[in-house]
Enzyme design. Structure first.
Site, short mmCIF file in Angstrom:
data_model
loop_
_atom_site.label_atom_id
_atom_site.label_comp_id
_atom_site.label_asym_id
_atom_site.label_seq_id
_atom_site.Cartn_x
_atom_site.Cartn_y
_atom_site.Cartn_z
N ILE A 196 -11.08 -34.46 8.91
CA ILE A 196 -10.36 -33.21 9.16
C ILE A 196 -9.54 -33.32 10.44
O ILE A 196 -8.39 -32.88 10.49
CB ILE A 196 -11.35 -32.03 9.25
CG1 ILE A 196 -12.32 -32.02 8.05
CG2 ILE A 196 -10.60 -30.71 9.35
CD1 ILE A 196 -11.70 -31.80 6.71
N CYS A 225 -17.44 -36.48 17.32
CA CYS A 225 -16.55 -36.43 16.15
C CYS A 225 -16.02 -37.84 15.86
O CYS A 225 -15.44 -38.47 16.74
CB CYS A 225 -15.37 -35.49 16.40
SG CYS A 225 -14.19 -35.54 15.03
N GLY A 250 -25.13 -27.79 6.37
CA GLY A 250 -23.70 -28.11 6.49
C GLY A 250 -23.01 -28.23 5.15
O GLY A 250 -22.58 -27.24 4.55
C1 SIN Z 1 -13.41 -33.04 12.00
O1 SIN Z 1 -12.80 -31.99 12.20
O2 SIN Z 1 -12.80 -34.12 11.86
C2 SIN Z 1 -14.91 -33.06 11.86
C3 SIN Z 1 -15.57 -32.67 13.12
C4 SIN Z 1 -16.70 -33.55 13.52
O3 SIN Z 1 -17.14 -34.42 12.77
O4 SIN Z 1 -17.19 -33.40 14.64
#
Ligand code: SIN
Length: 301
Positions: free
Chosen positions: A65, A124, A259
């Site tokens: 993301i 992340c 999640g």
């Molecule tokens: C994302 O927005 O890429 C995921 C966030 C994460 O894994 O901390």
């Protein structure tokens, strides 16, 4: 922070603002989590990674993301007032590209009465520099030394499974002022385009694996971290049922986050909490046959 039950959401897996638009006040009356953890906020607005951003696996999914968000100013102006209306404590997840950026976010949210706690996303896998602080105990210690003096609110450090020893990082977090740790964030993974040889499917190239595929890894890492620290642990990774939540608590988690399952069943948090409550009331023994995911959908419908 006192919670009516131990089930919260994993950051970025439940959009409470969109859910409120879709379900209205019914969402507030039946909010599925004991506390709400926001999607990650960064200092500057971010568009996130180019699409495609998701790849479905037999045992979950890969996301890439890239932390899209309105940035600190946009979040304070638009998202915070709406999230403050939720019937549960708000935990804001933040990520910075330097210690100063994390410090700025912690200081800004630290003075907001609407915010009960902060989760530091040092894990992340989808941005180039995001993981360094959380993959190394020394970097995690230095980050906490920098941000701890900026707020009295609880600080939860979200650990990455993509490092040599999450327990070493957890121990550093504990020694330098964290109030809790959460784990696991996603495991780095990739998928190839089914029709273009050698081309990664995800726009970001790689992504983070979540869902049932990571559950056994989460259990082992929570147990390993519990053996090293005394702080509260928010355990997560592939939780689909009360039994899975109970397993994570047996491994050492105090609170459990749901999640990926919420994408399939928006009321998964409430179902997991109810199932967990029955299991705990029955001394840790499964009092009933746990519904499989498909049956659970039918049940909720
Ligand atoms: C994302 O927005 O890429 C995921 C966030 C994460 O894994 O901390």
């Amino acid at each position: 922070m006192r919670l009516p039950h131990p089930i919260v959401n994993a950051s970025g897996t439940f959009d409470a603002i969109a859910a409120r638009r879709a379900f209205g006040d019914a969402l507030l009356a039946r909010f599925p989590f004991a506390a709400f953890v926001s999607k990650t906020v960064t200092v500057e607005p971010r568009e996130g990674n180019p699409p495609p951003r998701l790849w479905e696996l037999a045992g979950g999914m890969i996301n890439s993301i890239g932390l899209p968000n309105k940035g600190l100013a946009g979040y304070l102006a638009h998202d915070l007032p709406q999230l403050a209306g939720l019937p549960v404590p708000l935990i804001v997840n933040v990520m910075g590209f330097s210690r100063d950026e994390v410090g700025e976010l912690v200081a800004a949210f630290g003075e907001r009465a609407e915010v009960s706690a902060l989760e530091l996303n040092v894990s992340c896998p989808n941005v180039k520099t995001g993981m360094v602080m959380g993959a190394d105990p020394g970097e995690t210690a230095a980050l906490l030394d920098h941000v701890r003096p900026r707020t009295a609110k609880p600080l939860i450090v979200k650990l990455t499974p993509n490092c040599t020893s999450p327990a070493d990082v957890a121990a550093a977090a504990e020694a330098h002022g964290a109030d809790a740790v959460s784990l696991v964030n996603t495991l780095r993974g990739m998928a190839f385009h089914p029709r273009r040889a050698g081309e990664p499917w995800l726009g970001g190239g790689t992504g983070g694996v979540s869902g049932p595929a990571v559950r056994a890894i989460a259990l082992a890492q929570v147990a390993e971290v519990r053996a090293r620290i005394a702080l509260p642990i928010v355990g997560m990774g592939g939780v689909q049922s009360g039994r899975h939540a109970h397993d994570l608590m047996q491994a050492g988690a105090d609170v459990v986050a749901v999640g990926t399952e919420s994408f399939r069943d928006p009321l998964a948090g409430a179902r997991v909490a109810a199932e967990l409550g029955e299991i705990r009331a029955n001394g840790g023994i499964m009092p009933f046959a746990q519904p499989g995911p498909r049956q659970a959908i039918a049940h909720n419908v």
